[in-house]
Write a protein that holds these residues in place. Structure first.
Motif, PDB file in Angstrom:
ATOM      1  N   ALA A 227      -3.063  11.629   0.034  1.00 46.03           N
ATOM      2  CA  ALA A 227      -4.225  12.053  -0.874  1.00 46.03           C
ATOM      3  C   ALA A 227      -4.485  13.308  -1.209  1.00 46.03           C
ATOM      4  O   ALA A 227      -4.766  14.017  -2.268  1.00 46.03           O
ATOM      5  CB  ALA A 227      -5.355  11.432   0.118  1.00 46.03           C
ATOM      6  N   LEU A 228      -4.087  14.202  -0.155  1.00 38.85           N
ATOM      7  CA  LEU A 228      -4.078  15.768  -0.673  1.00 38.85           C
ATOM      8  C   LEU A 228      -3.182  16.268  -1.577  1.00 38.85           C
ATOM      9  O   LEU A 228      -3.316  16.997  -2.062  1.00 38.85           O
ATOM     10  CB  LEU A 228      -3.732  16.471   0.758  1.00 38.85           C
ATOM     11  N   ALA A 229      -1.855  15.515  -1.371  1.00 33.99           N
ATOM     12  CA  ALA A 229      -1.105  15.785  -2.481  1.00 33.99           C
ATOM     13  C   ALA A 229      -1.359  15.382  -3.849  1.00 33.99           C
ATOM     14  O   ALA A 229      -1.163  16.283  -4.651  1.00 33.99           O
ATOM     15  CB  ALA A 229       0.589  15.257  -1.968  1.00 33.99           C
ATOM     16  N   VAL A 230      -1.830  14.391  -4.005  1.00 34.26           N
ATOM     17  CA  VAL A 230      -2.335  13.935  -5.162  1.00 34.26           C
ATOM     18  C   VAL A 230      -3.399  14.566  -5.550  1.00 34.26           C
ATOM     19  O   VAL A 230      -3.586  15.046  -6.864  1.00 34.26           O
ATOM     20  CB  VAL A 230      -3.014  12.361  -5.196  1.00 34.26           C
ATOM     21  N   LEU A 231      -4.342  15.203  -4.788  1.00 31.09           N
ATOM     22  CA  LEU A 231      -5.469  15.998  -5.013  1.00 31.09           C
ATOM     23  C   LEU A 231      -4.914  17.518  -5.709  1.00 31.09           C
ATOM     24  O   LEU A 231      -5.488  17.825  -6.666  1.00 31.09           O
ATOM     25  CB  LEU A 231      -6.226  16.346  -3.821  1.00 31.09           C
ATOM     26  N   GLY A 232      -3.713  17.669  -5.233  1.00 30.10           N
ATOM     27  CA  GLY A 232      -3.302  18.982  -5.551  1.00 30.10           C
ATOM     28  C   GLY A 232      -2.291  18.818  -6.574  1.00 30.10           C
ATOM     29  O   GLY A 232      -1.759  19.982  -7.086  1.00 30.10           O
ATOM     30  N   GLY A 233      -2.209  17.618  -7.262  1.00 29.51           N
ATOM     31  CA  GLY A 233      -1.446  17.567  -8.312  1.00 29.51           C
ATOM     32  C   GLY A 233      -0.066  17.010  -8.421  1.00 29.51           C
ATOM     33  O   GLY A 233       0.697  17.037  -9.314  1.00 29.51           O
ATOM     34  N   GLY A 234       0.248  16.643  -7.077  1.00 27.51           N
ATOM     35  CA  GLY A 234       1.436  16.325  -6.570  1.00 27.51           C
ATOM     36  C   GLY A 234       1.856  14.982  -6.556  1.00 27.51           C
ATOM     37  O   GLY A 234       1.018  14.220  -7.128  1.00 27.51           O
ATOM     38  N   GLU A 235       2.888  14.467  -6.026  1.00 24.56           N
ATOM     39  CA  GLU A 235       2.952  12.918  -5.979  1.00 24.56           C
ATOM     40  C   GLU A 235       3.359  12.570  -4.583  1.00 24.56           C
ATOM     41  O   GLU A 235       3.734  13.551  -3.547  1.00 24.56           O
ATOM     42  CB  GLU A 235       4.259  12.530  -6.782  1.00 24.56           C
ATOM     43  N   ALA A 236       3.164  11.296  -4.086  1.00 22.61           N
ATOM     44  CA  ALA A 236       3.531  10.843  -2.734  1.00 22.61           C
ATOM     45  C   ALA A 236       5.140  11.145  -2.582  1.00 22.61           C
ATOM     46  O   ALA A 236       5.774  10.719  -3.184  1.00 22.61           O
ATOM     47  CB  ALA A 236       3.296   9.622  -2.715  1.00 22.61           C
ATOM     48  N   ALA A 237       5.401  12.034  -1.413  1.00 21.76           N
ATOM     49  CA  ALA A 237       6.951  12.145  -1.056  1.00 21.76           C
ATOM     50  C   ALA A 237       7.700  11.107  -0.416  1.00 21.76           C
ATOM     51  O   ALA A 237       8.699  10.848  -0.439  1.00 21.76           O
ATOM     52  CB  ALA A 237       6.897  13.367  -0.376  1.00 21.76           C
ATOM     53  N   GLU A 238       6.808  10.151   0.409  1.00 25.10           N
ATOM     54  CA  GLU A 238       7.718   9.243   0.855  1.00 25.10           C
ATOM     55  C   GLU A 238       7.428   7.777   0.303  1.00 25.10           C
ATOM     56  O   GLU A 238       6.706   7.542  -0.667  1.00 25.10           O
ATOM     57  CB  GLU A 238       6.982   8.990   2.366  1.00 25.10           C
ATOM     58  N   ARG A 239       8.235   6.869   0.562  1.00 26.14           N
ATOM     59  CA  ARG A 239       8.474   5.605   0.237  1.00 26.14           C
ATOM     60  C   ARG A 239       6.769   4.900   0.118  1.00 26.14           C
ATOM     61  O   ARG A 239       6.297   4.928   1.366  1.00 26.14           O
ATOM     62  CB  ARG A 239       9.405   4.547   0.674  1.00 26.14           C
ATOM     63  N   VAL A 240       6.415   4.357  -0.896  1.00 26.65           N
ATOM     64  CA  VAL A 240       5.088   3.504  -0.938  1.00 26.65           C
ATOM     65  C   VAL A 240       5.317   2.090  -1.264  1.00 26.65           C
ATOM     66  O   VAL A 240       6.025   1.923  -2.139  1.00 26.65           O
ATOM     67  CB  VAL A 240       4.307   4.270  -1.601  1.00 26.65           C
ATOM     68  N   LEU A 241       4.833   1.218  -0.325  1.00 31.28           N
ATOM     69  CA  LEU A 241       5.084  -0.069  -0.455  1.00 31.28           C
ATOM     70  C   LEU A 241       4.234  -0.513  -1.733  1.00 31.28           C
ATOM     71  O   LEU A 241       3.035   0.190  -2.284  1.00 31.28           O
ATOM     72  CB  LEU A 241       4.659  -0.914   0.516  1.00 31.28           C
ATOM     73  N   SER A 242       4.710  -1.306  -2.617  1.00 35.07           N
ATOM     74  CA  SER A 242       4.041  -1.559  -3.841  1.00 35.07           C
ATOM     75  C   SER A 242       3.089  -2.662  -3.626  1.00 35.07           C
ATOM     76  O   SER A 242       2.719  -3.249  -2.599  1.00 35.07           O
ATOM     77  CB  SER A 242       5.113  -2.335  -4.778  1.00 35.07           C
ATOM     78  N   TYR A 243       2.140  -2.774  -4.656  1.00 34.59           N
ATOM     79  CA  TYR A 243       0.911  -3.710  -4.464  1.00 34.59           C
ATOM     80  C   TYR A 243       1.241  -5.310  -4.158  1.00 34.59           C
ATOM     81  O   TYR A 243       1.041  -5.741  -3.045  1.00 34.59           O
ATOM     82  CB  TYR A 243       0.130  -3.715  -5.782  1.00 34.59           C
ATOM     83  N   GLU A 244       2.549  -5.591  -4.822  1.00 32.58           N
ATOM     84  CA  GLU A 244       2.973  -6.892  -4.663  1.00 32.58           C
ATOM     85  C   GLU A 244       3.719  -7.016  -3.214  1.00 32.58           C
ATOM     86  O   GLU A 244       3.501  -8.107  -2.670  1.00 32.58           O
ATOM     87  CB  GLU A 244       4.204  -7.221  -5.762  1.00 32.58           C
ATOM     88  N   GLU A 245       4.238  -5.987  -2.643  1.00 28.93           N
ATOM     89  CA  GLU A 245       4.857  -6.281  -1.211  1.00 28.93           C
ATOM     90  C   GLU A 245       3.794  -6.309  -0.523  1.00 28.93           C
ATOM     91  O   GLU A 245       3.998  -7.048   0.517  1.00 28.93           O
ATOM     92  CB  GLU A 245       5.633  -4.783  -1.134  1.00 28.93           C
ATOM     93  N   VAL A 246       2.786  -5.456  -0.432  1.00 25.10           N
ATOM     94  CA  VAL A 246       1.564  -5.758   0.441  1.00 25.10           C
ATOM     95  C   VAL A 246       0.903  -7.070   0.318  1.00 25.10           C
ATOM     96  O   VAL A 246       0.611  -7.853   1.363  1.00 25.10           O
ATOM     97  CB  VAL A 246       0.543  -4.638   0.395  1.00 25.10           C
ATOM     98  N   GLN A 247       0.578  -7.658  -0.875  1.00 26.41           N
ATOM     99  CA  GLN A 247       0.332  -8.934  -1.119  1.00 26.41           C
ATOM    100  C   GLN A 247       1.002  -9.859  -0.223  1.00 26.41           C
ATOM    101  O   GLN A 247       0.501 -11.058   0.257  1.00 26.41           O
ATOM    102  CB  GLN A 247       0.135  -9.238  -2.684  1.00 26.41           C
TER     103      GLN A 247
END
Length: 251
Positions: A227-247
Motif C-alpha cells: 500500500a505504501l509503495a503504491v501510494l508513493g508511485g511504485g509497484e508491489a515488489a513481491e509476488r501477488v496472487l491474482s484475483y482468480e487464484e484467490v477465488q
C-alpha cells in the motif's frame, strides 16, 4: 492408517514436521496446495482477523468455525485453541470433541503459566473425551518467564496423556537438548529469529517446528509495504496472487 495416526507419525526426530499456521480458509488451502501435508491455525491470526485479543479466551466460536470449515479439507488440521477457552476441564473436553467431530486431528493447549495441575487436568479430560486427538501441550515457561519449572510442567503434562509438548520461546540449543532428554513424547518448538534455524533444530532432534503467527504477521507487513509503495508511485515488489487464484482458494 487413520488421519490422527498419520499426523502423529509426522513428528520425527531427524525429520521434523514443519507446521505452517493459517488464519483463514484461503491461507490454509494455499499452504496445502503447495505441499504441506499438515496445517495448523494461529490463535493470533484468528483473533486479530476478528478484531479480538489473542490469549483472552475470546475466540472460541471463531476458532471452532474455522475448524469446521477446514476439517473436511484433504490435509491434516491442528487447531490452536489457546488455553481451551475455559478453566473448566470438562468444558475444554467438550470443545475437543467438537474439534474432532469437525475433522481436526490435533489441538494445541497452552498453560499461560497458570497452575500446572489445572492444565494437566485439561489434558486428561481432552484425552478421555477425544482420545484420537493429538494433544500438543504448551508451556509458557520460556515465552512468559525465564524457563524455570519447564521440566516439571512437561513431565506433568506427558503424565496426563499429552501426545506432544510445545515450548515456545526456547532458543538455546543446550536448553533444547536438556528438555529433549527428559521427554517420552515429541517436542515442538517455535521458529524464531532469535533461535536456531530448521537445519540446527533438526540436528538437535526436535520433532515439530511451528511457524506460529509468523505468516500472518508477514502477510500484514507485505500488505502495508504494498500500500505504501503504491501510494508513493511504485509497484508491489513481491509476488501477488491474482484475483482468480484467490477465488480458486475460496471454493
Amino acid at each position: 492408517m487413520s488421519d490422527s495416526t498419520s499426523f502423529a507419525a509426522l513428528h520425527r526426530a531427524g525429520d521434523p514436521l514443519l507446521l505452517p499456521n493459517a488464519w483463514d480458509c484461503a491461507s490454509a488451502r494455499v499452504l496445502a496446495a503447495h505441499g504441506f501435508a499438515a496445517v495448523g491455525t494461529t490463535s493470533l491470526g484468528v483473533a486479530a482477523a476478528a478484531g479480538l485479543p489473542d490469549g483472552a479466551s475470546a475466540t472460541r466460536e471463531e476458532t471452532l468455525r474455522l475448524a469446521v470449515a477446514l476439517g473436511p479439507e484433504p490435509f491434516l488440521l491442528s487447531v490452536d485453541a489457546e488455553s481451551g477457552f475455559s478453566d473448566d476441564p470438562e468444558e475444554v473436553a467438550r470443545l475437543a470433541v467438537e474439534l474432532a467431530a469437525a475433522g481436526a486431528v490435533g489441538v494445541n493447549l497452552e498453560d499461560g503459566l497458570g497452575p500446572a495441575a489445572l492444565h494437566a487436568e485439561k489434558i486428561a479430560a481432552v484425552k478421555a473425551a477425544a482420545p484420537g486427538l493429538f494433544v500438543n501441550a504448551r508451556t509458557d515457561t520460556y515465552w512468559l518467564g525465564d524457563g524455570s519449572g519447564t521440566a516439571e510442567r512437561l513431565d506433568a503434562y506427558q503424565q496426563a496423556g499429552a501426545d506432544g509438548v510445545f515450548v515456545p520461546g526456547i532458543t538455546d540449543p543446550a536448553d533444547i537438548s536438556g528438555v529433549l532428554r527428559g521427554l517420552d513424547v515429541p517436542l515442538n518448538v517455535l521458529l524464531t529469529p532469535a533461535g536456531p534455524g530448521v537445519p540446527r533444530l533438526t540436528d538437535l532432534g526436535v520433532h515439530r517446528i511451528s511457524l506460529g503467527s509468523l505468516l500472518y504477521r508477514r502477510a500484514l507487513g507485505a500488505a502495508l509495504e504494498t500500500a505504501l509503495a503504491v501510494l508513493g508511485g511504485g509497484e508491489a515488489a513481491e509476488r501477488v496472487l491474482s484475483y482468480e487464484e484467490v477465488q480458486a482458494l475460496s471454493g
